[in-house]
Design a protein around this motif. Structure first.
Motif, PDB file in Angstrom:
ATOM      1  N   GLN A 244      -6.478  -8.510  31.927  1.00  0.00           N
ATOM      2  CA  GLN A 244      -5.964  -9.414  30.892  1.00  0.00           C
ATOM      3  C   GLN A 244      -5.202 -10.577  31.510  1.00  0.00           C
ATOM      4  O   GLN A 244      -4.202 -11.045  30.965  1.00  0.00           O
ATOM      5  N   GLN A 245      -5.671 -11.056  32.643  1.00  0.00           N
ATOM      6  CA  GLN A 245      -4.997 -12.149  33.333  1.00  0.00           C
ATOM      7  C   GLN A 245      -5.800 -13.436  33.225  1.00  0.00           C
ATOM      8  O   GLN A 245      -7.023 -13.429  33.337  1.00  0.00           O
ATOM      9  N   PHE A 246      -5.090 -14.517  33.019  1.00  0.00           N
ATOM     10  CA  PHE A 246      -5.674 -15.852  33.057  1.00  0.00           C
ATOM     11  C   PHE A 246      -4.702 -16.743  33.812  1.00  0.00           C
ATOM     12  O   PHE A 246      -3.609 -16.311  34.197  1.00  0.00           O
ATOM     13  N   PHE A 247      -5.060 -17.983  34.044  1.00  0.00           N
ATOM     14  CA  PHE A 247      -4.138 -18.874  34.740  1.00  0.00           C
ATOM     15  C   PHE A 247      -4.412 -20.316  34.343  1.00  0.00           C
ATOM     16  O   PHE A 247      -5.517 -20.672  33.931  1.00  0.00           O
ATOM     17  N   THR A 248      -3.373 -21.121  34.457  1.00  0.00           N
ATOM     18  CA  THR A 248      -3.505 -22.559  34.245  1.00  0.00           C
ATOM     19  C   THR A 248      -3.581 -23.240  35.598  1.00  0.00           C
ATOM     20  O   THR A 248      -3.102 -22.702  36.604  1.00  0.00           O
ATOM     21  N   CYS A 249      -4.181 -24.408  35.615  1.00  0.00           N
ATOM     22  CA  CYS A 249      -4.344 -25.087  36.898  1.00  0.00           C
ATOM     23  C   CYS A 249      -4.490 -26.590  36.675  1.00  0.00           C
ATOM     24  O   CYS A 249      -5.163 -27.027  35.729  1.00  0.00           O
ATOM     25  N   CYS A 250      -3.833 -27.350  37.512  1.00  0.00           N
ATOM     26  CA  CYS A 250      -4.063 -28.792  37.590  1.00  0.00           C
ATOM     27  C   CYS A 250      -4.623 -29.071  38.983  1.00  0.00           C
ATOM     28  O   CYS A 250      -3.985 -28.735  39.988  1.00  0.00           O
ATOM     29  N   TYR A 251      -5.824 -29.649  39.017  1.00  0.00           N
ATOM     30  CA  TYR A 251      -6.497 -29.903  40.285  1.00  0.00           C
ATOM     31  C   TYR A 251      -6.785 -31.394  40.383  1.00  0.00           C
ATOM     32  O   TYR A 251      -7.282 -32.007  39.416  1.00  0.00           O
ATOM     33  N   GLY A 252      -6.455 -31.981  41.533  1.00  0.00           N
ATOM     34  CA  GLY A 252      -6.628 -33.420  41.664  1.00  0.00           C
ATOM     35  C   GLY A 252      -7.081 -33.849  43.042  1.00  0.00           C
ATOM     36  O   GLY A 252      -6.985 -33.097  44.011  1.00  0.00           O
ATOM     37  N   VAL A 253      -7.584 -35.091  43.104  1.00  0.00           N
ATOM     38  CA  VAL A 253      -8.007 -35.704  44.358  1.00  0.00           C
ATOM     39  C   VAL A 253      -7.367 -37.085  44.450  1.00  0.00           C
ATOM     40  O   VAL A 253      -7.487 -37.892  43.521  1.00  0.00           O
ATOM     41  N   LEU A 254      -6.668 -37.335  45.548  1.00  0.00           N
ATOM     42  CA  LEU A 254      -6.042 -38.629  45.795  1.00  0.00           C
ATOM     43  C   LEU A 254      -6.892 -39.404  46.806  1.00  0.00           C
ATOM     44  O   LEU A 254      -7.160 -38.908  47.893  1.00  0.00           O
ATOM     45  N   ASP A 255      -7.292 -40.605  46.388  1.00  0.00           N
ATOM     46  CA  ASP A 255      -8.041 -41.503  47.286  1.00  0.00           C
ATOM     47  C   ASP A 255      -7.090 -42.626  47.664  1.00  0.00           C
ATOM     48  O   ASP A 255      -6.792 -43.512  46.866  1.00  0.00           O
ATOM     49  N   ARG A 256      -6.606 -42.585  48.893  1.00  0.00           N
ATOM     50  CA  ARG A 256      -5.590 -43.552  49.278  1.00  0.00           C
ATOM     51  C   ARG A 256      -6.204 -44.930  49.559  1.00  0.00           C
ATOM     52  O   ARG A 256      -5.518 -45.935  49.481  1.00  0.00           O
ATOM     53  N   GLN A 257      -7.495 -44.998  49.847  1.00  0.00           N
ATOM     54  CA  GLN A 257      -8.131 -46.296  50.070  1.00  0.00           C
ATOM     55  C   GLN A 257      -8.360 -47.018  48.747  1.00  0.00           C
ATOM     56  O   GLN A 257      -8.060 -48.201  48.605  1.00  0.00           O
ATOM     57  N   ALA A 258      -8.869 -46.284  47.754  1.00  0.00           N
ATOM     58  CA  ALA A 258      -9.107 -46.881  46.443  1.00  0.00           C
ATOM     59  C   ALA A 258      -7.852 -46.889  45.581  1.00  0.00           C
ATOM     60  O   ALA A 258      -7.840 -47.490  44.498  1.00  0.00           O
ATOM     61  N   LEU A 259      -6.788 -46.200  46.046  1.00  0.00           N
ATOM     62  CA  LEU A 259      -5.538 -46.048  45.284  1.00  0.00           C
ATOM     63  C   LEU A 259      -5.811 -45.486  43.888  1.00  0.00           C
ATOM     64  O   LEU A 259      -5.368 -46.012  42.871  1.00  0.00           O
ATOM     65  N   THR A 260      -6.561 -44.380  43.873  1.00  0.00           N
ATOM     66  CA  THR A 260      -6.839 -43.697  42.610  1.00  0.00           C
ATOM     67  C   THR A 260      -6.452 -42.229  42.725  1.00  0.00           C
ATOM     68  O   THR A 260      -6.491 -41.632  43.800  1.00  0.00           O
ATOM     69  N   LEU A 261      -6.069 -41.697  41.596  1.00  0.00           N
ATOM     70  CA  LEU A 261      -5.794 -40.264  41.488  1.00  0.00           C
ATOM     71  C   LEU A 261      -6.700 -39.719  40.400  1.00  0.00           C
ATOM     72  O   LEU A 261      -6.590 -40.109  39.232  1.00  0.00           O
ATOM     73  N   SER A 262      -7.585 -38.806  40.761  1.00  0.00           N
ATOM     74  CA  SER A 262      -8.496 -38.166  39.813  1.00  0.00           C
ATOM     75  C   SER A 262      -8.061 -36.717  39.645  1.00  0.00           C
ATOM     76  O   SER A 262      -7.878 -36.003  40.630  1.00  0.00           O
ATOM     77  N   PHE A 263      -7.904 -36.283  38.404  1.00  0.00           N
ATOM     78  CA  PHE A 263      -7.489 -34.902  38.217  1.00  0.00           C
ATOM     79  C   PHE A 263      -8.022 -34.361  36.901  1.00  0.00           C
ATOM     80  O   PHE A 263      -8.420 -35.108  35.994  1.00  0.00           O
ATOM     81  N   SER A 264      -8.003 -33.043  36.810  1.00  0.00           N
ATOM     82  CA  SER A 264      -8.396 -32.336  35.600  1.00  0.00           C
ATOM     83  C   SER A 264      -7.440 -31.174  35.395  1.00  0.00           C
ATOM     84  O   SER A 264      -6.874 -30.652  36.370  1.00  0.00           O
TER      85      SER A 264
END
Length: 378
Positions: A244-264
């Protein structure tokens, strides 16, 4: 009547002549014979020390001798021996009897078999010792498990040219259901996550540790796509009837060249963007991992600027109840992060989470708290 009462008493009763050499027994009741196995005829005229044996405590024997020598009352418990060689625990009381002029003429001894009680006490002591040993082992195991879990955290503050990452990890118990990590994808990109397993203790810690190992071993292709990563997690860690276990998660990718942060996000608290002195949250829908078979996760892409700070945290940072009974809340957390804007990224994280703990009556949290901070530099 006195003779019948003494003879029928369950306890052993003896009377010794205090004025005769070696203080021989001059009276022994039937209770003493039943207790010791020695007949009355065998006992009369002897000193009662014949009940002592190799395992009789010398300290108890000395207490008896001293009391007799000093002609005073004493009560001891000592191991005695029956006629057949078996042992029993004897609670012995000795009382001096004095004549009209105060001279001690006799000693009355009363013996009671307290073997059952002593064995029960010994069993209880052994049980307590076993419990202490088991608890000590469990504590050692917990400390060892906690060291393993901490070893899975970033070993040093990750940094790239153009970005810095700092973090804090505050378990409420020895082991935590929270875990976070940062890893390099390529020269320009890093991936990161913060996840929070439901519940506390060993079961939650085992799953969070498993997830950390599982994520670290995922392919670089999977690590590059937040939505696909969460979907893959959900496919492999479905809620079942046992855990009966679940979990929350925030996962992201930082592109320092494009200066973007993509996450879900999979049911995780919204990340906070601090730009100058303005803060904002990024609300993303999504079920926690393991709840439903085919959730729809969304991708958020943020265009970053120099000086921006992004904070990803577990719900312990905002759901902790204060002395007023109200949760700390995301608004107050954003205020704390803004108030510490001029400090270093690590100092800002530490001070803000200290404010969360200080809001409680005892300065402690009843939930794990973790926070990951990213700052875009030159």
């Amino acid at each position: 009547m006195k003779e019948r009462a003494l003879a029928s008493a369950a306890e052993g009763i003896t009377i010794a002549d205090a004025m005769a050499p070696d203080r021989p027994l001059i009276y022994v009741n039937d209770g003493f014979a039943r207790l010791t196995g020695f007949s009355i005829e065998e006992t009369l005229g002897s000193n009662c020390r014949f009940l002592q044996g190799p395992d009789t405590d010398p300290a108890a024997v000395k207490e008896i001798r001293d009391a007799i020598a000093e002609e005073r009352y004493c009560e001891v418990e000592l191991l005695n021996y029956r006629k057949d060689g078996t042992t029993f625990w004897n609670r012995l009381s000795i009382t001096p009897v004095r004549n009209d002029v105060g001279q001690t003429t006799h000693f009355i001894g009363i013996q009671s078999d307290v073997t059952r009680r002593r064995l029960a006490e010994r069993h209880l002591l052994d049980l307590n010792e076993s419990l202490r040993n088991a608890n000590d082992k469990m504590q050692r195991d917990l400390h060892a498990a906690a060291r393993v879990q901490h070893a899975l955290l970033p070993t040093q503050a990750e940094s790239l040219s153009g970005a810095a990452i700092r973090w804090a990890y505050l378990p409420c118990d020895e082991l935590a259901g929270d875990i976070l990590d940062v890893f390099q994808i390529d020269a320009n990109r890093i991936a990161f996550y913060v996840l929070d397993v439901s519940g506390h203790g060993v079961q939650a810690a085992l799953l969070s540790t498993t997830l950390s190992r599982w994520l670290s071993r995922s392919s670089l292709e999977l690590k590059s796509h937040p939505v696909e990563m969460l979907e893959h997690l959900n496919d492999n860690f479905q809620l079942d009837g046992d855990s009966q276990q679940f979990f929350t998660c925030c996962y992201g990718v930082l592109d320092r060249q494009a200066l973007t942060l993509s996450f879900s996000s999979a049911g995780h608290p919204s990340p906070i963007l601090l730009r100058g002195n303005d803060t904002s949250e990024f609300q993303l829908p999504g079920f926690p991992v393991g709840i439903v078979a085919s959730p729809e996760y969304e991708l958020e892409i943020i265009q970053l600027r120099k000086g921006d700070r992004i904070f990803v945290y577990s719900d312990g940072a905002i759901e902790q109840l204060g002395t007023t009974g109200q949760p700390f809340g995301s608004v107050r957390l954003m205020q704390e992060l803004t108030a510490t804007r001029s400090r270093s990224l690590q100092s800002s994280i530490d001070r803000s989470l200290r404010s969360v703990l200080n809001s409680t009556s005892d300065g402690k949290s009843d939930d794990d708290i973790s926070m990951l901070g990213i700052e875009i530099g030159d």
